[in-house]
Design a protein around this motif. Structure first.
Motif, PDB file in Angstrom:
ATOM      1  N   ASP A 207      -1.022 -64.102  36.441  1.00  0.00           N
ATOM      2  CA  ASP A 207      -1.071 -64.694  35.015  1.00  0.00           C
ATOM      3  C   ASP A 207      -1.471 -63.310  33.904  1.00  0.00           C
ATOM      4  O   ASP A 207      -0.921 -63.040  33.107  1.00  0.00           O
ATOM      5  N   PRO A 208      -2.504 -62.578  34.391  1.00  0.00           N
ATOM      6  CA  PRO A 208      -3.230 -61.579  33.513  1.00  0.00           C
ATOM      7  C   PRO A 208      -1.942 -60.463  33.176  1.00  0.00           C
ATOM      8  O   PRO A 208      -1.940 -60.032  32.005  1.00  0.00           O
ATOM      9  N   PRO A 209      -1.600 -59.659  34.225  1.00  0.00           N
ATOM     10  CA  PRO A 209      -0.394 -58.976  34.120  1.00  0.00           C
ATOM     11  C   PRO A 209       0.506 -59.398  33.141  1.00  0.00           C
ATOM     12  O   PRO A 209       1.201 -58.725  32.114  1.00  0.00           O
ATOM     13  N   PHE A 210       0.942 -60.572  33.248  1.00  0.00           N
ATOM     14  CA  PHE A 210       2.076 -61.185  32.571  1.00  0.00           C
ATOM     15  C   PHE A 210       1.808 -61.095  31.354  1.00  0.00           C
ATOM     16  O   PHE A 210       2.764 -60.965  30.170  1.00  0.00           O
ATOM     17  N   THR A 230      -6.256 -53.417  22.832  1.00  0.00           N
ATOM     18  CA  THR A 230      -7.772 -54.277  23.095  1.00  0.00           C
ATOM     19  C   THR A 230      -7.613 -55.864  23.480  1.00  0.00           C
ATOM     20  O   THR A 230      -7.848 -56.485  24.116  1.00  0.00           O
ATOM     21  N   ASN A 231      -6.859 -56.257  22.450  1.00  0.00           N
ATOM     22  CA  ASN A 231      -6.425 -57.534  22.378  1.00  0.00           C
ATOM     23  C   ASN A 231      -5.629 -58.043  23.588  1.00  0.00           C
ATOM     24  O   ASN A 231      -5.826 -59.122  24.187  1.00  0.00           O
ATOM     25  N   ALA A 232      -4.747 -57.233  24.034  1.00  0.00           N
ATOM     26  CA  ALA A 232      -3.809 -57.633  25.090  1.00  0.00           C
ATOM     27  C   ALA A 232      -4.512 -57.403  26.339  1.00  0.00           C
ATOM     28  O   ALA A 232      -4.469 -58.286  27.059  1.00  0.00           O
ATOM     29  N   ILE A 233      -5.264 -56.351  26.458  1.00  0.00           N
ATOM     30  CA  ILE A 233      -6.215 -56.381  27.689  1.00  0.00           C
ATOM     31  C   ILE A 233      -7.307 -57.480  27.572  1.00  0.00           C
ATOM     32  O   ILE A 233      -7.334 -57.994  28.792  1.00  0.00           O
ATOM     33  N   ILE A 234      -8.223 -57.803  26.692  1.00  0.00           N
ATOM     34  CA  ILE A 234      -9.175 -58.860  26.674  1.00  0.00           C
ATOM     35  C   ILE A 234      -8.293 -60.222  26.856  1.00  0.00           C
ATOM     36  O   ILE A 234      -8.806 -61.192  27.720  1.00  0.00           O
ATOM     37  N   SER A 235      -7.041 -60.509  26.455  1.00  0.00           N
ATOM     38  CA  SER A 235      -6.557 -61.841  26.493  1.00  0.00           C
ATOM     39  C   SER A 235      -6.179 -61.876  28.083  1.00  0.00           C
ATOM     40  O   SER A 235      -6.241 -62.827  28.794  1.00  0.00           O
ATOM     41  N   HIS A 237      -7.506 -60.478  30.626  1.00  0.00           N
ATOM     42  CA  HIS A 237      -8.721 -60.677  31.197  1.00  0.00           C
ATOM     43  C   HIS A 237      -9.347 -62.238  31.036  1.00  0.00           C
ATOM     44  O   HIS A 237      -9.899 -62.818  32.017  1.00  0.00           O
ATOM     45  N   SER A 238      -9.088 -62.696  30.025  1.00  0.00           N
ATOM     46  CA  SER A 238      -9.461 -63.917  29.695  1.00  0.00           C
ATOM     47  C   SER A 238      -8.746 -65.064  30.560  1.00  0.00           C
ATOM     48  O   SER A 238      -9.247 -65.928  31.281  1.00  0.00           O
ATOM     49  N   LYS A 239      -7.621 -64.833  30.635  1.00  0.00           N
ATOM     50  CA  LYS A 239      -6.760 -65.538  31.667  1.00  0.00           C
ATOM     51  C   LYS A 239      -7.212 -65.568  33.090  1.00  0.00           C
ATOM     52  O   LYS A 239      -7.190 -66.419  33.773  1.00  0.00           O
ATOM     53  N   PHE A 240      -7.686 -64.190  33.639  1.00  0.00           N
ATOM     54  CA  PHE A 240      -8.226 -64.070  34.962  1.00  0.00           C
ATOM     55  C   PHE A 240      -9.483 -65.013  34.848  1.00  0.00           C
ATOM     56  O   PHE A 240      -9.852 -65.649  36.106  1.00  0.00           O
ATOM     57  N   LEU A 241     -10.496 -64.560  33.972  1.00  0.00           N
ATOM     58  CA  LEU A 241     -11.796 -65.445  34.101  1.00  0.00           C
ATOM     59  C   LEU A 241     -11.462 -66.966  34.153  1.00  0.00           C
ATOM     60  O   LEU A 241     -12.320 -67.747  34.744  1.00  0.00           O
ATOM     61  N   LYS A 242     -10.604 -67.639  33.437  1.00  0.00           N
ATOM     62  CA  LYS A 242     -10.432 -68.823  33.332  1.00  0.00           C
ATOM     63  C   LYS A 242     -10.137 -69.514  34.772  1.00  0.00           C
ATOM     64  O   LYS A 242     -10.793 -70.347  35.253  1.00  0.00           O
ATOM     65  N   TYR A 243      -9.287 -68.747  35.474  1.00  0.00           N
ATOM     66  CA  TYR A 243      -8.924 -69.379  36.930  1.00  0.00           C
ATOM     67  C   TYR A 243      -9.937 -68.884  37.846  1.00  0.00           C
ATOM     68  O   TYR A 243     -10.111 -69.518  38.714  1.00  0.00           O
ATOM     69  N   ALA A 244     -10.558 -67.642  37.672  1.00  0.00           N
ATOM     70  CA  ALA A 244     -11.650 -67.338  38.622  1.00  0.00           C
ATOM     71  C   ALA A 244     -12.894 -68.220  38.494  1.00  0.00           C
ATOM     72  O   ALA A 244     -13.442 -68.716  39.421  1.00  0.00           O
ATOM     73  N   LYS A 245     -13.375 -68.680  37.312  1.00  0.00           N
ATOM     74  CA  LYS A 245     -14.332 -69.506  36.985  1.00  0.00           C
ATOM     75  C   LYS A 245     -14.079 -70.870  37.628  1.00  0.00           C
ATOM     76  O   LYS A 245     -15.017 -71.612  38.208  1.00  0.00           O
ATOM     77  N   TYR A 246     -12.666 -71.470  37.500  1.00  0.00           N
ATOM     78  CA  TYR A 246     -12.452 -72.546  38.015  1.00  0.00           C
ATOM     79  C   TYR A 246     -12.580 -72.744  39.512  1.00  0.00           C
ATOM     80  O   TYR A 246     -13.084 -73.513  39.951  1.00  0.00           O
ATOM     81  N   ILE A 247     -12.017 -71.503  40.157  1.00  0.00           N
ATOM     82  CA  ILE A 247     -12.283 -71.422  41.574  1.00  0.00           C
ATOM     83  C   ILE A 247     -13.667 -71.511  42.067  1.00  0.00           C
ATOM     84  O   ILE A 247     -14.021 -72.191  43.098  1.00  0.00           O
TER      85      ILE A 247
END
Length: 255
Positions: A207-210, A230-235, A237-247
């Motif tokens: 999801d993050p690279p997409f 920066t908005n694209a990069i942070i967005s 990263h936000s998707k990565f954090l969402k699933y990483a924190k879920y796991i």
């Protein structure tokens, strides 16, 4: 026609004065529901005679907004977040509706987002339509843990207003990263509460690279310069954090 404006707050001394001031030309009352701010938010709100100020423990963004709706006396509701303001064009448009009467029970409004002082006209950020003006009783807020949505309670046709809501979403990279960390935590909790999701690790990887390619290339984020990148990069990263924190949270709960 009377208009009630609603705002929910917590430590919004930086934004709340301008937010309220933008509402005063059109709103007959402003309802503020605060979650016991410890800055000057309460003092600023109480300095406006048009503001009815209430405090209660935080119940989630959607529920706080629904509680604010219950306190409204107006025929129509105008909802803003504390870091938003009515543009002059939108204010004039709503003023005309007060004189002529609305054609619709529910209206959506375009929102333009400001990152680090730059108005985002690309990156999939504009027009960021939101339902923000409606006849009382026509809309309630969802009570999801993050990214609450205005849910239309009737089968009304939704009209559109031409002016913009000005959204001062974040003033610096530091606050943007802190904001993403907060909301990704809430999003992970929301996933936990909704039950297990399939392929969380795969989603965390793909999801993050997409998201980056979509925002920066497909949606022309590169035309927004530094803020777009920066908005694209942070967005992403936000998707990565969402699933990483879920796991991580799910594994902790299973121990």
């Amino acid at each position: 026609m009377k208009i009630s404006a609603t705002i929910i707050t917590f430590n919004e001394e930086k934004h709340i004065k301008e937010c309220i001031s933008s509402l005063l030309p059109v709103a007959d009352e402003v309802i503020v529901v605060d979650s016991f701010s410890n800055d000057k938010t309460a003092e600023i709100c109480k300095s406006f005679k048009e503001v009815s100020f209430f405090q209660q423990p935080f119940k989630g963004y959607g529920q706080q907004k629904n509680d604010a709706l219950e306190k409204c006396k107006g025929d129509y509701i105008l909802s803003l977040d504390a870091d938003e303001r009515l543009s002059e064009k939108l204010s004039n448009e709503i003023s005309k509706l007060k004189e002529t009467g609305p054609l619709y029970e529910v209206y959506k409004v375009s929102r333009i987002n400001n990152y680090y002082g730059h108005w985002m006209k690309h990156s999939g950020e504009y027009p960021d339509y939101k339902i923000r003006f409606w006849k009382k009783g026509s809309v309630l807020w969802s009570t999801s843990s993050v990214h609450e949505k205005a849910v239309v309670e009737s089968s009304s046709i939704i009209g559109k207003l031409d002016g913009d809501i000005l959204h001062y979403t974040t003033s610096s990279l530091y606050t943007h990263v802190a904001q993403v960390n907060k909301f990704s935590d809430l999003a992970a909790d929301g996933l936990i509460q909704s039950g297990s999701i399939n392929n969380a690790i795969l989603k965390m990887l793909l999801d993050p690279p997409f998201i980056f390619v979509k925002k920066y290339i497909v949606k022309l984020g590169f035309l927004d310069g530094f803020a777009g990148f920066t908005n694209a990069i942070i967005s992403a990263h936000s998707k990565f954090l969402k699933y990483a924190k879920y796991i991580q949270k799910k594994r902790s709960n299973n121990q």
